[in-house]
Design an enzyme around this catalytic site. Structure first.
Site, PDB file in Angstrom:
ATOM      1  N   GLY A  43       7.248  -3.360  -8.342  1.00 40.41           N
ATOM      2  CA  GLY A  43       6.420  -4.066  -7.376  1.00 40.41           C
ATOM      3  C   GLY A  43       7.005  -5.309  -6.748  1.00 40.41           C
ATOM      4  N   PRO A  67      11.665  -1.807 -11.626  1.00 38.44           N
ATOM      5  CA  PRO A  67      11.882  -2.228 -10.235  1.00 38.44           C
ATOM      6  C   PRO A  67      12.562  -1.136  -9.417  1.00 38.44           C
ATOM      7  CG  PRO A  67      13.534  -3.203 -11.678  1.00 38.44           C
ATOM      8  CD  PRO A  67      12.576  -2.460 -12.565  1.00 38.44           C
ATOM      9  N   GLY A  68      12.081  -0.941  -8.207  1.00 34.94           N
ATOM     10  CA  GLY A  68      12.740  -0.002  -7.293  1.00 34.94           C
ATOM     11  C   GLY A  68      13.337  -0.788  -6.149  1.00 34.94           C
ATOM     12  N   ARG A  95       8.841   3.419   7.706  1.00 37.36           N
ATOM     13  CA  ARG A  95       8.057   2.302   7.170  1.00 37.36           C
ATOM     14  C   ARG A  95       7.301   1.505   8.243  1.00 37.36           C
ATOM     15  NH1 ARG A  95       9.250  -1.441   4.461  1.00 37.36           N
ATOM     16  NH2 ARG A  95       7.610  -1.250   2.922  1.00 37.36           N
ATOM     17  N   TYR A 139       3.487   1.442   7.151  1.00 33.37           N
ATOM     18  CA  TYR A 139       3.004   0.186   6.549  1.00 33.37           C
ATOM     19  C   TYR A 139       3.047  -0.992   7.515  1.00 33.37           C
ATOM     20  CZ  TYR A 139       4.809   3.179   2.815  1.00 33.37           C
ATOM     21  OH  TYR A 139       5.106   4.247   2.020  1.00 33.37           O
ATOM     22  N   CYS A 184      10.015  11.909  19.684  1.00 29.99           N
ATOM     23  CA  CYS A 184       9.167  12.209  20.840  1.00 29.99           C
ATOM     24  C   CYS A 184       7.774  11.639  20.718  1.00 29.99           C
ATOM     25  CB  CYS A 184       9.108  13.712  21.032  1.00 29.99           C
ATOM     26  SG  CYS A 184      10.717  14.380  21.407  1.00 29.99           S
ATOM     27  N   TYR A 237      13.251   3.087   0.085  1.00 31.86           N
ATOM     28  CA  TYR A 237      12.169   3.814   0.759  1.00 31.86           C
ATOM     29  C   TYR A 237      12.464   4.083   2.241  1.00 31.86           C
ATOM     30  CZ  TYR A 237       9.757   2.362  -3.504  1.00 31.86           C
ATOM     31  OH  TYR A 237       9.409   2.142  -4.815  1.00 31.86           O
TER      32      TYR A 237
HETATM   33  N1  LLP Z   1       6.867   2.250 -11.178  1.00 30.73           N
HETATM   34  C1  LLP Z   1       5.898   3.038 -10.675  1.00 30.73           C
HETATM   35  C2  LLP Z   1       5.005   3.739 -11.592  1.00 30.73           C
HETATM   36  C3  LLP Z   1       5.759   3.165  -9.284  1.00 30.73           C
HETATM   37  O1  LLP Z   1       4.779   3.929  -8.792  1.00 30.73           O
HETATM   38  C4  LLP Z   1       6.642   2.493  -8.420  1.00 30.73           C
HETATM   39  C5  LLP Z   1       6.542   2.626  -6.972  1.00 30.73           C
HETATM   40  C6  LLP Z   1       7.654   1.700  -8.994  1.00 30.73           C
HETATM   41  C7  LLP Z   1       7.732   1.596 -10.371  1.00 30.73           C
HETATM   42  C8  LLP Z   1       8.660   0.942  -8.154  1.00 30.73           C
HETATM   43  O2  LLP Z   1       8.032   0.005  -7.351  1.00 30.73           O
HETATM   44  P1  LLP Z   1       8.869  -1.050  -6.470  1.00 30.73           P
HETATM   45  O3  LLP Z   1       9.568  -1.976  -7.431  1.00 30.73           O
HETATM   46  O4  LLP Z   1       9.833  -0.300  -5.655  1.00 30.73           O
HETATM   47  O5  LLP Z   1       7.838  -1.735  -5.671  1.00 30.73           O
HETATM   48  N2  LLP Z   1       7.019   3.915  -0.053  1.00 30.73           N
HETATM   49  C9  LLP Z   1       6.474   2.567  -0.215  1.00 30.73           C
HETATM   50  C10 LLP Z   1       6.557   2.096  -1.648  1.00 30.73           C
HETATM   51  C11 LLP Z   1       5.882   3.022  -2.635  1.00 30.73           C
HETATM   52  C12 LLP Z   1       5.980   2.574  -4.069  1.00 30.73           C
HETATM   53  C13 LLP Z   1       5.562   3.664  -4.999  1.00 30.73           C
HETATM   54  N3  LLP Z   1       5.665   3.343  -6.388  1.00 30.73           N
HETATM   55  C14 LLP Z   1       7.178   1.613   0.726  1.00 30.73           C
HETATM   56  O6  LLP Z   1       8.064   2.030   1.467  1.00 30.73           O
HETATM   57  O7  LLP Z   1       6.837   0.420   0.769  1.00 30.73           O
END
Ligand code: LLP
Length: 418
Positions: free
Chosen positions: A235, A278-279, A316, A320, A347, A376
């Site tokens: 997050g 973290p992603g 995105r 969003y 298009c 993403y």
């Molecule tokens: N853990 C779980 C269980 C999750 O569902 C997610 C992301 C993460 C970790 C990693 O979250 P991060 O650190 O990346 O915020 N497509 C959207 C974001 C979707 C996130 C889904 N879950 C975007 O482009 O903003």
């Protein structure tokens, strides 16, 4: 604005360089659109997050499922959170096994659970009947995902910890699931929460951790079960645009771990092992997208600069309302000529990558670099308009290595059976 770019980004004689390689040379060799990842930034982020977390860190693979990247992160001691058989296959191809893997998802099927169990993953249980399914699939270790009713300050589509969320279970049902998983013989290590993504501040996470400790105390008194792990999900946000202010992820990771220890102690519980997933904060700023400029239309009120990608490689803005900025990579030191809008090549009128950015006068053939696009984007890319998806390269020390080849029209035609 250069601070939105990876650590190795610099402008040399008017041209953007990433990892010591000129943007123009990258575009020549690999084509555009091209996703360029800076190895130094990836490793620096991985080390900073790991040091701050003080416990296991799992990359949210959905941000960019890529074998080379997962392997690189594994070298830095980072595991993977996987949410499908596909993501699991990427992670196992990168050599990740057992305790390096956490399997997620609000609707895991028997096949995914069996593959996750075979790989030795910890399964984050998300529905009442999943304990039985996971046990039958041969899983050994589990977490239970609980939804504690906290509204995070982020776009509603990526908010997950609120009442009524499709993810996890509210406390009373989660308590039942902990008990059920134990009866099924699963080793329930602890609890999982994920509040949302691109969080603007720490408030929702702090509140969630406090509620998590209270819930863990309830589990202990009602079930005699003590959570050993607090998986706090992902997050942490990144800055995509100069106007966006987001606290540094490593600082937030340290705060999350500390808040968990304090809250659990306050609830009379032993300190849990804190896990993080973290992603975006691991890979987002490491990635830059390079586009080739095509048509430039100075119209009344707006100048459209069109690029050779758009909503197919970065949806995105449409999904969003995400705001990006850009640099004219081949003439980065020329004086600005005024605001333009950057359009994609798809298009529909909504295919606008950047509403408003100040650039030097752009011409056909220029290169546009969009920072903070490592998470993403390619992960959510589509083939809209029959467009093949971009390639990705890793740059470091003046070298570039292809880590995902460009899709071709032949790849797309190969799926056609008629
Ligand atoms: N853990 C779980 C269980 C999750 O569902 C997610 C992301 C993460 C970790 C990693 O979250 P991060 O650190 O990346 O915020 N497509 C959207 C974001 C979707 C996130 C889904 N879950 C975007 O482009 O903003």
């Amino acid at each position: 604005m250069i601070e939105l770019f990876p650590d190795s980004a610099r402008v040399e004689r008017g041209e953007l360089e990433l990892g010591g390689v000129a943007a123009g040379a990258l575009a020549e060799r690999f084509g555009t659109p091209l996703l360029v990842y800076c190895e130094r930034t990836l490793r620096e982020r991985a080390r900073a997050l790991r040091a701050a977390a003080g416990g296991p860190v799992f990359f949210g693979t959905k941000a960019f499922p890529n074998v080379a990247l997962l392997r690189l992160l594994r070298e830095e001691g980072i595991g993977a959170d996987v949410a499908s058989t596909g993501e699991l296959a990427f992670a196992t191809a990168a050599g990740l096994r057992g305790e390096e893997l956490v399997a997620h998802g609000n609707n895991k099927d028997g096949r995914f659970l069996a593959q996750a169990a075979a790989a030795g993953a910890t399964v984050a249980l998300d529905a009442a009947d999943e304990a039985a399914l996971a046990a039958a699939a041969g899983a050994v270790r589990a977490l239970v995902r609980v939804t504690l009713g906290v509204d995070a300050d982020t776009h509603e589509a990526i908010r997950t910890g609120h009442h009524g969320s499709k993810f996890g279970l509210p406390p009373a049902q989660a308590l039942g699931l902990v008990a059920e998983a134990g009866r099924r013989g699963l080793d329930v290590l602890g609890l999982h929460v994920h509040v949302g993504s691109q969080l603007a501040d720490f408030d929702a996470q702090a509140e969630t951790i406090v509620r998590l400790a209270a819930f863990a105390a309830r589990c202990r008194s009602e079930l005699g079960w003590t959570a050993r792990v607090a998986d706090l999900g992902g997050g942490f946000g990144i800055r995509h645009h100069p106007d966006e202010q987001v606290p540094d992820a490593a600082g937030l990771a340290a705060a999350a771990a500390e808040t968990a220890r304090t809250a659990f102690a306050g609830a009379g519980l032993p300190a849990p092992e804190v896990w993080l997933e973290p992603g975006r904060s691991l890979v987002g700023r490491a990635g830059v997208t390079l586009y080739r400029v095509g048509s430039v239309k100075p119209l009344d009120g707006v100048t459209w600069v069109a690029v050779d990608g758009g909503m197919s490689d970065n949806p995105r803005p449409q999904l969003y309302g995400a705001r990006y900025t850009a640099l004219l990579a081949n003439r980065a030191d020329e004086p600005a000529s005024g605001p333009v809008s950057v359009a994609g090549m798809h298009c529909e009128s909504g295919d606008v990558l950047i509403d408003d950015v100040v650039l030097p006068a752009a011409r056909r053939g220029d290169l546009l670099a969009v920072p903070a696009t490592g998470a993403y984007t390619l992960a959510m890319a589509s083939n809209y308009n029959g467009v093949p998806r971009p390639a990705a390269v890793l740059v470091a020390d003046g070298e570039a290595r292809l880590i995902r080849r460009r899709e071709t029209v032949d790849d797309l035609l190969a799926l056609e059976t008629g």
